[in-house]
Design a protein around this motif. Structure first.
Motif, short mmCIF file in Angstrom:
data_model
loop_
_atom_site.label_atom_id
_atom_site.label_comp_id
_atom_site.label_asym_id
_atom_site.label_seq_id
_atom_site.Cartn_x
_atom_site.Cartn_y
_atom_site.Cartn_z
N GLU A 101 14.27 9.96 -11.29
CA GLU A 101 13.50 11.00 -11.97
C GLU A 101 12.26 10.42 -12.64
OE1 GLU A 101 14.33 14.01 -11.50
OE2 GLU A 101 16.31 13.65 -10.61
N SER A 102 12.43 9.32 -13.35
CA SER A 102 11.31 8.68 -14.04
C SER A 102 11.48 7.18 -13.95
CB SER A 102 11.26 9.11 -15.50
OG SER A 102 12.44 8.70 -16.19
N LEU A 103 10.37 6.46 -14.09
CA LEU A 103 10.48 5.00 -14.05
C LEU A 103 9.34 4.35 -14.81
CD1 LEU A 103 8.34 3.40 -11.96
CD2 LEU A 103 9.71 4.54 -10.24
N LYS B 23 2.67 11.10 -5.01
CA LYS B 23 2.46 10.89 -3.58
C LYS B 23 3.09 9.58 -3.12
CE LYS B 23 -1.90 13.48 -3.48
NZ LYS B 23 -3.35 13.40 -3.22
N GLN B 24 3.27 8.65 -4.08
CA GLN B 24 3.82 7.34 -3.75
C GLN B 24 5.34 7.30 -3.89
OE1 GLN B 24 1.35 5.70 -6.78
NE2 GLN B 24 0.12 4.54 -5.34
N PHE B 25 5.98 8.46 -3.76
CA PHE B 25 7.43 8.55 -3.95
C PHE B 25 8.22 8.15 -2.71
CE2 PHE B 25 11.31 11.34 -3.82
CZ PHE B 25 12.03 10.62 -4.76
N THR B 26 7.56 7.93 -1.58
CA THR B 26 8.27 7.74 -0.31
C THR B 26 9.28 6.60 -0.37
OG1 THR B 26 6.40 6.39 0.39
CG2 THR B 26 6.43 8.67 1.12
N VAL B 27 8.90 5.47 -0.97
CA VAL B 27 9.81 4.33 -1.02
C VAL B 27 11.01 4.64 -1.90
CG1 VAL B 27 10.06 1.93 -1.76
CG2 VAL B 27 8.00 2.66 -0.57
N GLU C 266 0.83 -1.21 0.00
CA GLU C 266 0.00 0.00 0.00
C GLU C 266 0.87 1.26 0.00
OE1 GLU C 266 -3.62 1.98 2.67
OE2 GLU C 266 -2.79 0.02 3.17
N GLY C 267 0.57 2.16 -0.91
CA GLY C 267 1.28 3.43 -0.94
C GLY C 267 2.58 3.42 -1.68
N SER C 268 2.80 2.42 -2.54
CA SER C 268 4.02 2.39 -3.35
C SER C 268 3.66 2.15 -4.81
CB SER C 268 4.98 1.30 -2.85
OG SER C 268 4.45 0.01 -3.12
N ILE C 269 4.52 2.64 -5.70
CA ILE C 269 4.30 2.45 -7.13
C ILE C 269 4.36 0.97 -7.48
CG2 ILE C 269 5.23 2.93 -9.43
CD1 ILE C 269 6.30 5.59 -8.21
N ALA C 270 5.35 0.27 -6.92
CA ALA C 270 5.48 -1.16 -7.18
C ALA C 270 4.26 -1.91 -6.66
CB ALA C 270 6.76 -1.69 -6.55
N GLY C 271 3.75 -1.51 -5.50
CA GLY C 271 2.56 -2.14 -4.95
C GLY C 271 1.36 -1.96 -5.86
N TRP C 272 1.24 -0.78 -6.45
CA TRP C 272 0.14 -0.52 -7.39
C TRP C 272 0.24 -1.46 -8.59
CZ3 TRP C 272 -0.61 0.55 -12.44
CH2 TRP C 272 -1.85 1.06 -12.84
N LYS D 155 9.11 12.42 -8.40
CA LYS D 155 9.09 13.24 -7.19
C LYS D 155 7.78 13.98 -7.00
CE LYS D 155 14.10 13.74 -7.08
NZ LYS D 155 15.25 14.65 -7.13
N ASP D 156 6.98 14.07 -8.05
CA ASP D 156 5.67 14.70 -7.92
C ASP D 156 4.60 13.72 -7.46
OD1 ASP D 156 6.79 17.03 -8.81
OD2 ASP D 156 6.24 16.73 -10.90
#
Length: 438
Positions: A158-160, A141-145, A118-124, A138-139
């Protein structure tokens, strides 16, 4: 006047013919340009599929999981023209994602990084089983990880492009490509290419895991067979009514010792399997190596004293700067000192020294035992390998040094042995010098 009109009439068709010729020429140029573009696109497509076919062949050529992951990372970075790539796998016990491999993260630093669903790009990506492009990480919300990882590696995400690793309908994890080169954006071709490659990679990972499990189980069954056979035989003898009491006690003692060794072997095998799977979470904190040595000797010292074995220390005034998992490194030292006591001669000597050398903290545990035969040294760190004693028998589980080697390597270090028959052995552990700030 009539002549003039006739000349105008004559000129009009000529102008029309000229205009038509120009128009036709432009059409031809446009068609040629379009054909060239189509041929170039077709060539690129063919090259892309040829690369994927080559990668598929390469990935199927090995069942060694670390080597396989290295191939996947290299291929993903090359195909997407990105700066780096990473692989996250799902821990079936906790349901969380963790970094299994990354081309820009040292393994010792990578191991503790757990990524919540929950709350990560990989999780999504895992939850939706779909790829995802994030051009401005960096823009999000799921950038924390990603920020946590960047703080460890000094790398700026920067991008993924993240795609799911799916095999037989089951999501194993996520394959990520980070930072397109030259500031470009990810394309639909990048998504399609990485998705196709991720499918091949997922199948290869499953096959490598199955091979490792099968190979490990076969080794374990082989090692269990001999002591189990002995236990069965001894239990049958104990059932004889004419067996003398002293023999009963002797056999019961043997059964107890063998049962204890089997329990230790099972525990060691599970420990080593967890270490080899990469799912053990290693701590990252400053370590006082000298304190670890004194704590180890407070545990092992009485055993050495019982055999009249003296212990000498050659330690610096200050512990060299090391970052890692204190409990795991203490486990390594306990194994080395325990072996130095077990295989030493009565009234022998153990010497433990620490010195900083070539960017590493080098620790040496030396004993005055019978030494290790040259032909045994090359196999010493293999699973279940035990050096036979002078009468041809072997003791222990044969897993302690394998576990120690794995722990040391997880810290970016190295372990090795030097030995001469009749003179004793010296076990060395070299760990990279590293401060908490680093």
């Amino acid at each position: 006047m009539s002549d003039q009109n006739n000349s105008l009439v004559t000129l009009e068709p000529e102008r029309e013919a000229s205009a038509s010729a120009v128009c036709n020429h432009n059409v031809v140029l446009t068609l040629e340009s379009t054909i060239e573009e189509l041929e170039e696109t077709r060539s690129l497509e063919l090259a892309r599929f040829a690369s994927l076919l080559d990668i598929s062949t390469t990935l199927s050529s090995t069942l060694n999981l670390p080597r396989l992951l290295e191939m996947i990372l290299h291929s993903a970075t090359r195909l997407t023209n990105t700066a780096t790539s990473s692989i996250l796998l799902i821990d079936e016990r906790t349901g969380s994602l963790y970094f299994e491999a990354a081309s820009n993260i040292p393994f010792a630093a990578m191991a503790p990084i757990e990524v919540p669903m929950e709350g990560s790009i990989a999780g999504w990506v895992v939850e939706n089983k779909k790829p995802r492009i994030v051009e401005h990480v960096k823009d999000e919300k799921q950038f924390t990880v990603a920020a946590t990882v960047d703080s460890i590696t000094s790398f700026s995400t920067e991008s993924l492009l993240a795609v799911p690793l799916v095999a037989k309908g089951k999501v194993l994890g996520v394959l990520e490509a980070l930072n397109k080169q030259d500031g470009q954006e990810f394309t639909d071709e990048d998504v399609e290419t990485l998705m196709m490659m991720a499918g091949q990679a997922a199948v290869a990972i499953v096959n490598a895991r199955l091979f490792e499990q099968s190979d490990s189980i076969s080794e374990l069954v082989h090692e269990l067979r001999t002591p189990l056979t002995a236990l069965v035989a001894l239990s049958e003898v104990l059932m004889r009514p004419d067996l003398k009491p002293e023999k009963q006690r002797e056999f019961l003692t043997t059964i107890q010792e063998e049962a204890s060794r089997l329990a230790k072997m099972a525990d060691g095998f599970l420990e080593l399997s967890r270490l080899e799977s990469g799912r053990v979470q290693f701590k990252r904190a400053p370590i006082d190596l000298i304190e670890i040595i004194h704590e180890t000797l407070s545990v092992q010292g009485p055993q050495a004293a019982e055999r009249g074995i003296s212990i000498e220390l050659d330690l610096p005034e200050e512990s060299p700067p090391i970052v890692g998992d204190e409990d795991r490194l203490k486990q390594v030292l306990l194994n080395l000192v325990s072996n130095a006591i077990k295989y030493n001669r009565p009234d022998g000597r153990i010497a433990i020294s620490v010195a900083s050398q070539n960017g590493t903290a080098r620790m040496c545990v030396e004993d005055t035992g019978r030494g290790i035969p040259p032909e045994a040294i090359k196999n010493l760190f293999q699973r279940f390998y035990r050096v036979p004693d002078s009468e041809g028998y072997s003791t222990g589980t044969g897993l302690g040094l394998s576990i120690a080697q794995r722990i040391v390597e997880e810290h970016g270090g190295k372990i090795w042995v030097e030995s001469k028959l009749g003179e004793g052995s010296r076990f060395y552990v070299a760990l990279p010098l590293e401060t908490a700030e680093q």
